[in-house]
Scaffold this active site. Structure first.
Site, PDB file in Angstrom:
ATOM      1  N   GLU A 165       0.796  -1.244   0.000  1.00 39.66           N
ATOM      2  CA  GLU A 165       0.000   0.000   0.000  1.00 39.66           C
ATOM      3  C   GLU A 165       0.824   1.288   0.000  1.00 39.66           C
ATOM      4  O   GLU A 165       0.603   2.178   0.814  1.00 39.66           O
ATOM      5  CB  GLU A 165      -0.959  -0.005   1.199  1.00 39.66           C
ATOM      6  CG  GLU A 165      -1.901  -1.192   1.200  1.00 39.66           C
ATOM      7  CD  GLU A 165      -2.894  -1.188   2.366  1.00 39.66           C
ATOM      8  OE1 GLU A 165      -2.778  -0.324   3.257  1.00 39.66           O
ATOM      9  OE2 GLU A 165      -3.786  -2.055   2.371  1.00 39.66           O
ATOM     10  N   ASN A 208       2.084  -5.213  -3.134  1.00 43.37           N
ATOM     11  CA  ASN A 208       0.677  -5.520  -2.857  1.00 43.37           C
ATOM     12  C   ASN A 208      -0.099  -4.238  -2.585  1.00 43.37           C
ATOM     13  O   ASN A 208       0.390  -3.357  -1.868  1.00 43.37           O
ATOM     14  CB  ASN A 208       0.632  -6.430  -1.606  1.00 43.37           C
ATOM     15  CG  ASN A 208      -0.732  -7.030  -1.336  1.00 43.37           C
ATOM     16  OD1 ASN A 208      -1.326  -7.654  -2.208  1.00 43.37           O
ATOM     17  ND2 ASN A 208      -1.228  -6.861  -0.113  1.00 43.37           N
ATOM     18  N   HIS A 244     -10.517  -6.135  -2.163  1.00 41.75           N
ATOM     19  CA  HIS A 244     -11.573  -5.953  -1.155  1.00 41.75           C
ATOM     20  C   HIS A 244     -12.724  -5.221  -1.834  1.00 41.75           C
ATOM     21  O   HIS A 244     -12.611  -4.034  -2.144  1.00 41.75           O
ATOM     22  CB  HIS A 244     -11.054  -5.113   0.017  1.00 41.75           C
ATOM     23  CG  HIS A 244      -9.958  -5.781   0.793  1.00 41.75           C
ATOM     24  ND1 HIS A 244     -10.171  -6.921   1.532  1.00 41.75           N
ATOM     25  CD2 HIS A 244      -8.650  -5.476   0.952  1.00 41.75           C
ATOM     26  CE1 HIS A 244      -9.045  -7.284   2.120  1.00 41.75           C
ATOM     27  NE2 HIS A 244      -8.093  -6.428   1.783  1.00 41.75           N
ATOM     28  N   GLU A 273      -6.171 -10.722  -1.102  1.00 41.32           N
ATOM     29  CA  GLU A 273      -6.985 -10.490   0.105  1.00 41.32           C
ATOM     30  C   GLU A 273      -8.462 -10.436  -0.253  1.00 41.32           C
ATOM     31  O   GLU A 273      -9.224  -9.615   0.266  1.00 41.32           O
ATOM     32  CB  GLU A 273      -6.557  -9.176   0.794  1.00 41.32           C
ATOM     33  CG  GLU A 273      -5.090  -9.129   1.146  1.00 41.32           C
ATOM     34  CD  GLU A 273      -4.661  -7.852   1.858  1.00 41.32           C
ATOM     35  OE1 GLU A 273      -5.535  -7.095   2.356  1.00 41.32           O
ATOM     36  OE2 GLU A 273      -3.451  -7.607   1.929  1.00 41.32           O
ATOM     37  N   ASP A 275     -12.193 -10.379  -0.592  1.00 42.26           N
ATOM     38  CA  ASP A 275     -13.468 -10.498   0.110  1.00 42.26           C
ATOM     39  C   ASP A 275     -14.455  -9.559  -0.570  1.00 42.26           C
ATOM     40  O   ASP A 275     -14.070  -8.525  -1.114  1.00 42.26           O
ATOM     41  CB  ASP A 275     -13.365 -10.274   1.630  1.00 42.26           C
ATOM     42  CG  ASP A 275     -12.819  -8.932   2.050  1.00 42.26           C
ATOM     43  OD1 ASP A 275     -12.532  -8.082   1.186  1.00 42.26           O
ATOM     44  OD2 ASP A 275     -12.678  -8.726   3.274  1.00 42.26           O
TER      45      ASP A 275
HETATM   46  C1  XIL Z   1      -6.395  -6.169   8.275  1.00 44.88           C
HETATM   47  C2  XIL Z   1      -6.731  -7.330   9.186  1.00 44.88           C
HETATM   48  O1  XIL Z   1      -7.632  -8.171   8.523  1.00 44.88           O
HETATM   49  C3  XIL Z   1      -7.329  -6.836  10.472  1.00 44.88           C
HETATM   50  O2  XIL Z   1      -7.476  -7.899  11.390  1.00 44.88           O
HETATM   51  C4  XIL Z   1      -6.436  -5.768  11.078  1.00 44.88           C
HETATM   52  O3  XIL Z   1      -7.090  -5.234  12.207  1.00 44.88           O
HETATM   53  C5  XIL Z   1      -6.160  -4.671  10.077  1.00 44.88           C
HETATM   54  O4  XIL Z   1      -5.584  -5.229   8.923  1.00 44.88           O
HETATM   55  N1  XIL Z   1      -4.950  -4.523   3.684  1.00 44.88           N
HETATM   56  C6  XIL Z   1      -3.994  -5.368   4.148  1.00 44.88           C
HETATM   57  C7  XIL Z   1      -4.281  -6.257   5.292  1.00 44.88           C
HETATM   58  O5  XIL Z   1      -2.929  -5.487   3.529  1.00 44.88           O
HETATM   59  O6  XIL Z   1      -3.149  -6.506   6.083  1.00 44.88           O
HETATM   60  C8  XIL Z   1      -5.385  -5.713   6.130  1.00 44.88           C
HETATM   61  O7  XIL Z   1      -5.691  -6.664   7.163  1.00 44.88           O
HETATM   62  C9  XIL Z   1      -6.581  -5.357   5.302  1.00 44.88           C
HETATM   63  C10 XIL Z   1      -6.240  -4.332   4.278  1.00 44.88           C
END
Ligand code: XIL
Length: 453
Positions: A165, A208, A244, A273, A275
């Site tokens: 990020e 990422n 996401h 990631e 979802d």
């Molecule tokens: C999130 C986790 O799922 C949570 O449990 C934590 O509180 C915050 O981080 N981008 C990422 C992940 O790269 O590491 C993040 O994970 C979600 C967004």
């Protein structure tokens, strides 16, 4: 429904049966080889497509039996959800604590799962002491962090999110403010990747990010960086797309094209990631679209969902995952399995409609035989199918069942369609049958290819 064959085997004909069947078998029964059993888990179905299917895992849940068994049954890769982040492993400078992350890695290794390391350099979940360092000290601390963590896990990590990020949202395409960016400048990303390569040359090194899933200013900026890295020989192997999604940020229509343009730079791409908030068929369709996009890009090496069950999701209220709070398989699960070519039922919309037809001889007697054709849907649900069966004159088809036949003018070519409802879930089968009156010829019928709709 079923028309009885006019010349069923009588007691006196028994002795002839084996012999006739042998002739038919020797003649070669078209399409007799069955379709391989479709895999029935996410991991196995993805593996059949040359990909892993992973999930984020929290060490604290591994002791819950339903959590662990769902993990072990369905997934072939894990990403520690928080346990490898800077604040978890190096809360105090140069004092490393790997206990929780080690638990996850040990579990994964015991089950032959891949591990994605997440993450080495990120502005978030960063202990306060890092932000307080001078530039020179920060450079040392960053390289030390990368070195210590990667050394501890050397040889155990499939891919590392080396930098996470680093870009801003919106139209600027600019870097995000962070201690690293603000004190070390643009070069910190390159430095992090070079350090990472020197520590574990066998781990794939990824950049990422989120909101980079479609083509936009942010993904364009990442694209430019990766292109520059590849041109200048800065070590980078992969780009992770967090993915996401929700109604405000849906799966982009150019998702596949975006993955492909990165892959075309010579890096692997991974969905890291995933979802998708929502429920029911809308959620299922979005998941299908994501899986299909990855499958369409040769260098998309795997998909990781950001958790197993909705109840532990970081966005729990949006029920974004594949299993509900009781580890029940949601429509989204079935859709993903189906899109991966697995043996789930339902889940339509994924992939291209296709089917296969396989012939088998089920009964024979002196003067005729019964044949059966098994129709199996491919990796997507189908709503109808058509199969032709050609017999050799002077043979005649004298009865049929479980299908609606039509005939060509010669009467030798039977075109079979479903009796009513032709719906078949991905990987599901149905069959129709027919009786052939031999009229002296025992040649096996020719079964044409299956056409799906
Ligand atoms: C999130 C986790 O799922 C949570 O449990 C934590 O509180 C915050 O981080 N981008 C990422 C992940 O790269 O590491 C993040 O994970 C979600 C967004």
């Amino acid at each position: 429904m079923m028309h009885r064959s006019p010349g069923g085997p009588g007691l006196l004909r028994r002795a002839l049966l084996a012999g006739t069947a042998g002739v038919l078998a020797a003649a070669g029964l078209a399409g007799a080889a069955g379709t391989a059993d479709a895999a029935s888990t996410l991991g196995a179905s993805a593996a059949a497509k040359g990909r892993y299917f992973g999930t984020a895992v929290a060490a604290g849940h591994l002791g819950e039996s339903a959590y662990a068994s769902t993990l072990d049954t369905e997934f072939t890769a894990v990403t520690p959800e928080n346990e490898m982040k800077w604040d978890a492993v190096e809360a105090t400078r140069n004092s490393f604590n790997f206990a929780s992350a080690d638990q996850i890695v040990a579990h994964a290794q015991g089950k032959n799962m891949k591990v994605r390391g997440h993450t080495l350099v990120w502005h978030s979940q960063l202990p306060g002491w890092v932000g307080g360092l001078s530039a020179i000290d920060l450079r040392t601390a960053m390289n030390n962090h990368i070195t210590q963590v990667m050394t501890h896990y050397k040889g155990k990590i499939y891919a590392w999110d080396v930098v996470n990020e680093a870009y801003q949202d919106g139209s600027s395409g600019a870097r995000r403010s962070s201690p690293f960016q603000d004190k070390l400048g643009d070069g910190y990303i390159e430095e992090a990747f070079r350090t990472a390569r020197s520590v574990d040359p066998n781990a794939k090194l990824c950049y990422n990010d989120y909101n980079t899933d479609g083509q936009n200013a942010k993904s364009n900026a990442v694209y430019a960086m990766v292109k520059d890295f590849k041109q200048r020989g800065v070590p980078i192997d992969c780009v992770g797309f967090q993915s996401h999604f929700n109604s405000a940020s849906p799966v982009p229509s150019d998702y596949r094209a975006n993955l492909q343009r990165f892959a075309d730079l010579g890096v692997d791409v991974q969905i890291t990631e995933l979802d998708i908030e929502g429920s029911g068929s809308a959620q299922a369709t979005s998941y299908t679209n994501v899986v299909n996009a990855c499958l369409a890009v040769t260098r998309c090496t795997g998909i990781t969902v950001w958790g197993i069950t909705d109840k532990y999701s970081w966005r729990s209220s949006g029920t974004p995952l594949l299993f509900d709070g009781n580890y029940g398989k949601k429509a989204a699960y079935t859709a993903v399995l189906s899109a991966l070519g697995g043996s789930g039922s339902g889940g339509g919309g994924g992939g291209t409609a296709s089917c296969t037809a396989a012939y088998s001889l089920t009964q024979s007697w002196n003067g005729g035989f019964n044949g059966q054709v098994t129709v199996t849907a491919g990796s997507a649900a189908i709503t109808g199918w058509t199969v032709t069966v050609t017999v050799t004159p002077p043979q005649k088809v004298s009865a049929t069942w479980n299908g609606t036949p039509s005939w060509d003018s010669s009467g030798n070519v039977m075109t079979m369609k479903p009796n009513g409802n032709g719906n078949l879930a991905a990987g599901a089968s149905t069959s129709f049958g027919f009786t052939v009156t031999s009229n002296g010829t025992t040649t096996a019928p020719k079964v044409g290819s299956c056409t799906a709709s």
